[in-house]
Scaffold this motif. Sequence first.
Motif: not given
Ligand SMILES: [Cu+2]
Length: 502
Positions: A403, A476, A478, A481, A486
């Motif tokens: 991550h 994170c 991404i 996410h 996240m």
């Molecule tokens: Cu992530």
Amino acid sequence: MAGNAHASPPLHPESLRKFVDPLPIPAIATHTGKPHHYRIEMSELTVKAHRDLPPTRLWGFNSSSPGPVIEARSGESVAIEWMNRLPAKHLLPIDHNIHGAEGDKPEVRSIVHVHGAKVPPQSDGYPEDWYVPGKSVTYHYPNQQESATLWYHDHTMGINRLNIYAGLFGFYLIRDAHEDSLNLPKGRYEIPLAICDRSFRSDGSIDYPVSGMRGSPWVPEAFGEAMMVNGKLFPYLEVEPRKYRFRILNAANGRFFHLSLSNGQKFIQIGTEQGLLPAPDAVEDFVIAPGERIDVVIDFAGYANERVVLKSDAFELLQFRVAAKPVSIDTSAIAAVLRPMARIPESAAVKTRRIPLIELKSPNGDSMTMLIGGLHWSMPVTENPVIDTVEIWELLNTTEDSHPIHLHLVRFQILDRRPFDEPLFYRTRRIRFTGPALPPDPYEAGWKDTIRAHSKMITRIIVRFEGYIGRYVWHCHILEHEDNEMMRPYDVLGTAPESANA
Ligand SMILES: [Cu+2]
């Protein structure tokens, strides 16, 4: 699975002729007439992503994706009016089960964050401060930081992944007198490269993947097979046999790129996200995760009349066509010392926080969400460093993924990464290391604002919380996410809390 049953078939990018379109170079943003004041408009636009592909609808800034390059000087503040002129309907499928994107929220919303900027909280683009088409906000960027490769992008709660995938990102460069004095390649020899992956349909439209579950289209990662550089598929760039500086940004939602040059030539790395390295370093290949930037020089001298391809493993991204001879003598330089950087000693840390990264799965094993510290966005703040203190954050990654973790406001240094016994931790919360601590990769040796926290490892960073007091976020990068929990708020406090928050 296609997002729309009536949509045209998916495009196989390998069917396109490579290197027929010149690389677009984003324009430098022009101020409104008032120095240091910009008006940047988000709107829908139509682009030709490739010569042989029908036009593509995207979203961008000032009719361009990536948007115009904001050029700022260290110590000189800039005001930007970010105007939302997007249409009322979203280009991509919204999941109303995602927190912050519930059915009572307007479909199209935006808020812009300058990634890597040291700014007061009210200008940072807090994800819940989104606004709708027809509205705008003016943000103030003090630029009290060293020269660096920053970027701006949407940060809207619950639909950030869709807004960025639609095209809402651009470069923000900070320059300073020290960097000027180094005489690095500049002007037409300094080029930003924003790399991302997308899926297309053969009618030219972009396609964002969906889960196939009715009403719950969120997917844990979105990968496309078509690689775009500055908004083009397989572009080429005519270069002279001399030095060029490239600011490389991974603007993808979830894809990590592993970059190298087809002729085995090395990049000369001169910087990371937050500015110049202490010294240049030759690097044959490197991994760049979503949100990360790397500042390199490529010297094409000695490669006259050759074709050199920038690639990510099997993917060919960009072809350099090296001319027979330079237009004039290359007087640029790469100094042996770029910008000295003092390591922050571990003894300077007043607090160490160990924060687990966790994935929740459904009974049939599908990923449902990823969490920082096991906590949801809406839960009370747990990270609350005091201004002008140093902390060590240990990112304990229990998941299968790496991550890229980004902290707003601050820059930091990587201490190390160390593998641990994850099943033991899962059962008992005890840590047993299974190998030695590994130093950062050579190309991570400078100031960072985004760090890859590898699977089944504890990644340690050391951070001085400086600049401003208030509420920021960390998350994170991404984007699937980030949108699905996240991400956490954190507070920079003016003074230590009364009672220990351990
Ligand atoms: Cu992530």
